[in-house]
Write a protein that holds these residues in place. Sequence first.
Motif, PDB file in Angstrom:
ATOM      1  N   GLU A 202       0.826  -1.205   0.000  1.00  0.00           N
ATOM      2  CA  GLU A 202       0.000   0.000   0.000  1.00  0.00           C
ATOM      3  C   GLU A 202       0.859   1.255   0.000  1.00  0.00           C
ATOM      4  OE1 GLU A 202       0.852  -0.858   4.253  1.00  0.00           O
ATOM      5  OE2 GLU A 202       0.181  -2.074   2.570  1.00  0.00           O
ATOM      6  N   SER A 203       2.102   1.134   0.502  1.00  0.00           N
ATOM      7  CA  SER A 203       3.008   2.282   0.522  1.00  0.00           C
ATOM      8  C   SER A 203       3.380   2.721  -0.890  1.00  0.00           C
ATOM      9  CB  SER A 203       4.272   1.947   1.318  1.00  0.00           C
ATOM     10  OG  SER A 203       4.987   0.880   0.713  1.00  0.00           O
ATOM     11  N   VAL A 204       3.392   1.779  -1.842  1.00  0.00           N
ATOM     12  CA  VAL A 204       3.671   2.138  -3.231  1.00  0.00           C
ATOM     13  C   VAL A 204       2.536   3.008  -3.777  1.00  0.00           C
ATOM     14  CG1 VAL A 204       3.971   1.249  -5.572  1.00  0.00           C
ATOM     15  CG2 VAL A 204       5.070   0.093  -3.651  1.00  0.00           C
ATOM     16  N   ALA A 205       1.301   2.552  -3.582  1.00  0.00           N
ATOM     17  CA  ALA A 205       0.158   3.326  -4.054  1.00  0.00           C
ATOM     18  C   ALA A 205       0.117   4.703  -3.398  1.00  0.00           C
ATOM     19  CB  ALA A 205      -1.128   2.559  -3.775  1.00  0.00           C
ATOM     20  N   GLU A 206       0.363   4.744  -2.100  1.00  0.00           N
ATOM     21  CA  GLU A 206       0.299   6.018  -1.391  1.00  0.00           C
ATOM     22  C   GLU A 206       1.403   6.965  -1.841  1.00  0.00           C
ATOM     23  OE1 GLU A 206       0.357   4.560   2.588  1.00  0.00           O
ATOM     24  OE2 GLU A 206      -1.812   4.241   2.654  1.00  0.00           O
ATOM     25  N   ALA A 207       2.596   6.418  -2.114  1.00  0.00           N
ATOM     26  CA  ALA A 207       3.688   7.261  -2.602  1.00  0.00           C
ATOM     27  C   ALA A 207       3.369   7.821  -3.979  1.00  0.00           C
ATOM     28  CB  ALA A 207       4.991   6.461  -2.640  1.00  0.00           C
ATOM     29  N   LEU A 208       2.768   6.997  -4.836  1.00  0.00           N
ATOM     30  CA  LEU A 208       2.416   7.477  -6.182  1.00  0.00           C
ATOM     31  C   LEU A 208       1.312   8.515  -6.154  1.00  0.00           C
ATOM     32  CD1 LEU A 208       2.514   4.084  -8.122  1.00  0.00           C
ATOM     33  CD2 LEU A 208       4.233   5.912  -8.152  1.00  0.00           C
ATOM     34  N   LEU A 209       0.485   8.484  -5.127  1.00  0.00           N
ATOM     35  CA  LEU A 209      -0.604   9.440  -5.002  1.00  0.00           C
ATOM     36  C   LEU A 209      -0.229  10.661  -4.165  1.00  0.00           C
ATOM     37  CD1 LEU A 209      -3.580   7.005  -4.386  1.00  0.00           C
ATOM     38  CD2 LEU A 209      -3.240   8.448  -6.400  1.00  0.00           C
ATOM     39  N   GLY A 210       0.782  10.487  -3.288  1.00  0.00           N
ATOM     40  CA  GLY A 210       1.028  11.516  -2.295  1.00  0.00           C
ATOM     41  C   GLY A 210       2.228  12.402  -2.486  1.00  0.00           C
ATOM     42  N   GLY A 211       2.948  12.273  -3.580  1.00  0.00           N
ATOM     43  CA  GLY A 211       4.086  13.160  -3.768  1.00  0.00           C
ATOM     44  C   GLY A 211       5.396  12.455  -3.825  1.00  0.00           C
ATOM     45  N   GLU A 212       6.455  13.119  -3.386  1.00  0.00           N
ATOM     46  CA  GLU A 212       7.825  12.656  -3.618  1.00  0.00           C
ATOM     47  C   GLU A 212       8.473  12.017  -2.386  1.00  0.00           C
ATOM     48  OE1 GLU A 212       9.201  12.675  -6.612  1.00  0.00           O
ATOM     49  OE2 GLU A 212       7.320  13.492  -7.347  1.00  0.00           O
ATOM     50  N   GLY A 213       7.681  11.757  -1.347  1.00  0.00           N
ATOM     51  CA  GLY A 213       8.277  11.197  -0.125  1.00  0.00           C
ATOM     52  C   GLY A 213       8.817   9.807  -0.327  1.00  0.00           C
ATOM     53  N   GLU A 214       9.728   9.403   0.531  1.00  0.00           N
ATOM     54  CA  GLU A 214      10.301   8.069   0.477  1.00  0.00           C
ATOM     55  C   GLU A 214       9.346   7.068   1.100  1.00  0.00           C
ATOM     56  OE1 GLU A 214      13.521   7.275  -0.894  1.00  0.00           O
ATOM     57  OE2 GLU A 214      13.026   9.234  -1.702  1.00  0.00           O
ATOM     58  N   VAL A 215       9.401   5.841   0.627  1.00  0.00           N
ATOM     59  CA  VAL A 215       8.617   4.751   1.208  1.00  0.00           C
ATOM     60  C   VAL A 215       9.263   4.324   2.503  1.00  0.00           C
ATOM     61  CG1 VAL A 215       7.845   2.389   0.912  1.00  0.00           C
ATOM     62  CG2 VAL A 215       7.754   3.968  -1.013  1.00  0.00           C
TER      63      VAL A 215
END
Length: 466
Positions: free
Chosen positions: A450-463
């Motif tokens: 889910e961290s992949v989806a959230e990173a793609l939706l949420g900006g440039e933060g690191e997983v």
Amino acid sequence: MIALSLAEIASVVGGQTHDIPDPSVQVHGPVVIDSRKAVDGSLFAAFAGEFVDGHDFAAEAVGAGAVAVLAQRPVGAPAIVVEDVRAALGALAGHVVRRLGATLVALTGSAGKTSTKDLIAQVLQRKAPTVWTEGSCNNEIGLPLTALTATEETRFLVLEMGARGIGHISYLTELTPPKVGLVLNVGTAHIGEFGGREQIAQAKGELVESLPEDGVAILNADDPFVRAIESRTKAKVITFGESGEADVRAENVRLTDTGQPAFLLHTPSGASEVTMRLYGEHHVSNALAAAAVAHELGMSANEIATALSEADSLSRWRMEVTERPDGVTIVNDAYNANPESMRAALRALAAMAKGRRTWAVLGKMAELGDEALAEHDAVGRLAVRLNVGKLVAVGGREASWLQLGAYNEGSWGEESVHVSDAQAAVDLLRSELRPGDVVLVKASRSVGLESVAEALLGGEGEVAAR
């Protein structure tokens, strides 16, 4: 939960009161197992875990408003002391359910439990006040906690029941005896723990064995393992499925241009069209199961169809579809995965494509035992057959099996790639995604995709590392 005095609770659970000046004081708030969630009038159940002992937070819970603590030893605060907090919690839940007299609907299955439970709840809520399992809290702790949220107004209680072995569902049905029992399917989820589908069927069938003679067993007509369970119940049997012999069935099943299922719902009381908001053809079976429950509880075909057409996904990371401003669509189905749900998600992705490029970001399916290699290989091969644009297999050995299956299926498999972790997947996708692409993210819960989806939706933060 319904108001009960501390003296009543102690009697129900077979406990002794400690440091309680007035046993007539009532618990009228929720029962919680996290001291941070204690509120005025609540009861804090203290569990001793592997790393944290809830007894150490008793004073904190009482300070936040808890009336008392359900504990296995005196805690220097008002407490009901019992030998086993888990057993006491179950006994209290059973007492509340019997006292309320609400109709209890229990469901189990290898795949689709939570989505189906959410559909049942949304349909029944239109008829009368309904309480249901939050998320997938379906074990010997989560189930009683759900039951204890019922109030005097509750008329339907919808409980999801999970199993990790023979006897687990029997235990849960003893805590909260159901009137309606639904078995969705017998698949390969947890097959490594059970040893085979026959053993899984044995465990799931414990639900219908628990039903009273005036109860109702609702069984999947399309699953031969489930149909065979019919002989194990003395209750009335209702079937659902796409089979023409099913009591509640679907005809003219199709997907809209956006990948949402539509069909003609047939029930013994009539027929009506359904067009769902959820994504993927696998939700047709879930909807039919919910419709069978609702029919048995007195709802008309039109009422059921309207409710199903307006139902939403209530639980996170289950085919959550979000379109970014740049036109990239992210499908976050990363809560969990087994072979059945993985295949369903891939088919949904293919249906959503409509000429757009698709990505399947997949990880390990856990608890498959000796079937792990074959099942991961098969999923990789299916991605090729469905013409998914690119497979990104994330993780270790199991991910390599996914990638190898795709590669061996044909020349398209050369478009598959194996990356080490979620961050590597995010880096790859950020560099290669283009407007209009559709990205499915799915793996077992332990992988944390889910961290992949959230990173793609949420900006440039690191997983975050997992």
